[in-house]
Enzyme design. Structure first.
Site, PDB file in Angstrom:
ATOM      1  N   ARG A  96       0.823  -1.215   0.000  1.00  0.00           N
ATOM      2  CA  ARG A  96       0.000   0.000   0.000  1.00  0.00           C
ATOM      3  C   ARG A  96       0.856   1.264   0.000  1.00  0.00           C
ATOM      4  O   ARG A  96       0.399   2.312  -0.419  1.00  0.00           O
ATOM      5  CB  ARG A  96      -0.969  -0.018   1.173  1.00  0.00           C
ATOM      6  N   TYR A 107     -12.974  22.265 -12.591  1.00  0.00           N
ATOM      7  CA  TYR A 107     -13.529  20.982 -13.055  1.00  0.00           C
ATOM      8  C   TYR A 107     -14.763  20.635 -12.214  1.00  0.00           C
ATOM      9  O   TYR A 107     -14.731  20.724 -10.979  1.00  0.00           O
ATOM     10  CB  TYR A 107     -12.419  19.944 -12.867  1.00  0.00           C
ATOM     11  N   ASP A 128      -4.971  22.763 -10.522  1.00  0.00           N
ATOM     12  CA  ASP A 128      -5.229  21.638 -11.423  1.00  0.00           C
ATOM     13  C   ASP A 128      -4.550  21.983 -12.744  1.00  0.00           C
ATOM     14  O   ASP A 128      -5.010  22.846 -13.484  1.00  0.00           O
ATOM     15  CB  ASP A 128      -6.743  21.447 -11.587  1.00  0.00           C
ATOM     16  N   LYS A 175      -5.104  11.761 -18.536  1.00  0.00           N
ATOM     17  CA  LYS A 175      -5.180  12.504 -19.793  1.00  0.00           C
ATOM     18  C   LYS A 175      -3.853  12.391 -20.574  1.00  0.00           C
ATOM     19  O   LYS A 175      -3.614  11.404 -21.205  1.00  0.00           O
ATOM     20  CB  LYS A 175      -5.561  13.956 -19.506  1.00  0.00           C
TER      21      LYS A 175
HETATM   22  C1  LIG Z   1     -10.380  14.629 -16.248  1.00  0.00           C
HETATM   23  C2  LIG Z   1      -9.978  15.732 -15.368  1.00  0.00           C
HETATM   24  C3  LIG Z   1      -9.729  15.515 -14.024  1.00  0.00           C
HETATM   25  C4  LIG Z   1      -9.997  14.212 -13.339  1.00  0.00           C
HETATM   26  O1  LIG Z   1      -9.259  13.141 -13.779  1.00  0.00           O
HETATM   27  P1  LIG Z   1      -9.814  11.650 -13.616  1.00  0.00           P
HETATM   28  O2  LIG Z   1      -8.617  10.818 -13.765  1.00  0.00           O
HETATM   29  O3  LIG Z   1     -10.845  11.476 -14.689  1.00  0.00           O
HETATM   30  O4  LIG Z   1     -10.434  11.550 -12.255  1.00  0.00           O
HETATM   31  C5  LIG Z   1      -9.303  16.578 -13.265  1.00  0.00           C
HETATM   32  N1  LIG Z   1      -9.133  17.791 -13.794  1.00  0.00           N
HETATM   33  C6  LIG Z   1      -9.359  18.043 -15.087  1.00  0.00           C
HETATM   34  C7  LIG Z   1      -9.151  19.426 -15.596  1.00  0.00           C
HETATM   35  C8  LIG Z   1      -9.808  17.032 -15.919  1.00  0.00           C
HETATM   36  O5  LIG Z   1     -10.095  17.294 -17.190  1.00  0.00           O
END
Ligand SMILES: *Cc1c(COP(=O)(O)O)cnc(C)c1O
Length: 403
Positions: free
Chosen positions: A63, A117, A189, A214
């Site tokens: 973990r 987001y 973010d 992404k």
């Molecule tokens: C997709 C996304 C997230 C979240 O990512 P996940 O892996 O889908 O939880 C966070 N911030 C932005 C700007 C995103 O486009």
């Protein structure tokens, strides 16, 4: 573990060299996949000694991570100037909420950018609220109103750049500086540009968060998130993630490492194609707005030019004066663009969204857009040929205008 940008190499080189130390990879190019929950100790004394040291790179129990995950964390840290370490999370959202839970306590106030987001907003309005954390939205394009929205209990600021869906770029160095002056921790973010296009800690933020799902994954086949920070906050993040029991699978970590190696060339190619597609859309009479930081006209374009060294394939456009049925004819007619969530994969995607319901404090876009211009589409440009994508969109618009 090696921290931050101490090699002197340029980012493109670090994408190739980082996270490949002999400790993790042995004599092969890629770190092997360590599938392991249990680490075996030689004797009781070693077992007890290991328990005392909660350090990265110490295989204690699955973990807390194993070499494949540490190799990925180390590679991400090497890409983020100013970072002492990186914590991995099972999704981008888990990274955002995990980081917020690590820095906030009951009674605190969180300032949240109004273009954050959507699931981040939902976490603030749901989970964090039940834990006694209040939140206030602010317009990230209005630094004065932002500064005024601080109060004595404001502990953290959550920024995002560019804003989700509407793609505005705010002045992160200015907003982060104000947060610091007010004694609040700033989180950003940074999924759109990644540390490659926007070194967020260097620009004054305390914690840089990326959805690895992404661009880092890059192939639409894994979910993961990361948060990087300097020494002080990294310790908090790490402890918080351990207490929440966050861990990522070694298989996914290996895929993310593989994606990372080619991320630079993918982002460059996707950016160039996205800019060409954005310019093509901009020239059309049936498009009201193109929302891309890389294209003049979107709020913050000049700040993007000032602060960013790169972009990506994600941007939006607004259809002029048509209804949702017309928009659906356009999107449904696309053959190369899949319809779906997420972005940053090698394949192009299209996603319809409505501008109006998703902002509470921002005067833009409400102020500048006609009420009829609310049917928007977000495009994630992949690695296909530029002219094929433009031809596909031309077919989509033809289908829209036939109706
Ligand atoms: C997709 C996304 C997230 C979240 O990512 P996940 O892996 O889908 O939880 C966070 N911030 C932005 C700007 C995103 O486009």
């Amino acid at each position: 573990m090696a921290g931050g940008d101490d090699t002197g190499y340029q980012p493109a080189t670090r994408l190739v060299t980082s996270g490949r130390s002999g400790d993790f990879a042995g004599d092969v190019v890629n770190p092997p996949i360590w599938r392991a929950s249990t680490h075996l100790y030689d004797n009781c004394a070693e077992l007890r000694a290991r328990k005392l040291h909660n350090e990265d790179g110490q295989f204690f129990y699955g973990r807390r991570g194993a070499p494949t995950q540490w190799a990925l964390a180390e590679a991400l840290t090497a890409l983020e100037p100013g970072a002492a370490g990186t914590v991995l999370y099972p999704s981008g959202l888990a990274a955002l909420v995990g980081a917020l839970l690590a820095v906030l306590r009951s009674g605190d106030v969180l300032l949240l950018a109004d273009n954050a987001y959507d699931p981040t907003r939902n976490a603030a309005m749901g989970l964090l609220k039940t834990f006694g954390v209040a939140h206030r939205f602010f317009d990230p394009l209005d630094p004065n109103a932002y500064e005024e929205s601080f109060c004595e209990r404001t502990r953290a600021v959550m920024l995002e750049v560019p804003g989700s869906l509407t793609m505005e770029v705010c002045d992160i160095p200015a907003l982060a500086r104000i947060a610091r002056e007010k004694g609040a921790v700033s989180l950003v973010d940074n999924t759109w540009a990644t540390a490659l296009g926007f070194p967020a800690l260097k620009h004054g933020c305390d914690i840089a968060i990326t959805a690895l799902t992404k661009h880092v994954g890059g192939h639409s086949d894994l979910m993961m998130g990361a948060a990087s920070a300097g020494e002080r906050w990294y310790r908090r993040l790490r402890l918080g993630a351990q207490q929440l029991g966050h861990v990522v699978s070694p298989d996914d970590a290996a895929l993310a490492l593989r994606g990372l190696r080619t991320m630079g060339v993918r982002l460059e190619k996707e950016s160039a194609t996205a800019l060409a597609v954005a310019e093509w859309l901009h020239a059309r009479d049936d498009v009201a707005h193109v929302l891309s930081p890389m294209l003049p006209g979107t709020p913050g374009h000049e700040i993007w030019q000032r602060d960013f060294t790169g972009g990506c394939g994600l941007f939006s456009f607004v259809i002029k004066g048509r209804d949702d049925a017309a928009r659906c004819r356009l999107v449904d007619a696309l053959e190369l663009f899949g319809i779906g969530y997420s972005w940053g994969g090698f394949e192009s995607l299209a996603l319809p969204f409505d501008v109006e319901p998703i902002r509470s404090t921002m005067s833009w876009p409400k102020k500048d857009w006609g009420v009829e211009d609310r049917n928007a589409v977000r495009l994630s440009i992949g690695l296909e040929d530029k002219n094929d994508l433009i031809a596909d969109l031309a077919n989509g618009f033809a289908a829209m205008n036939e109706g």
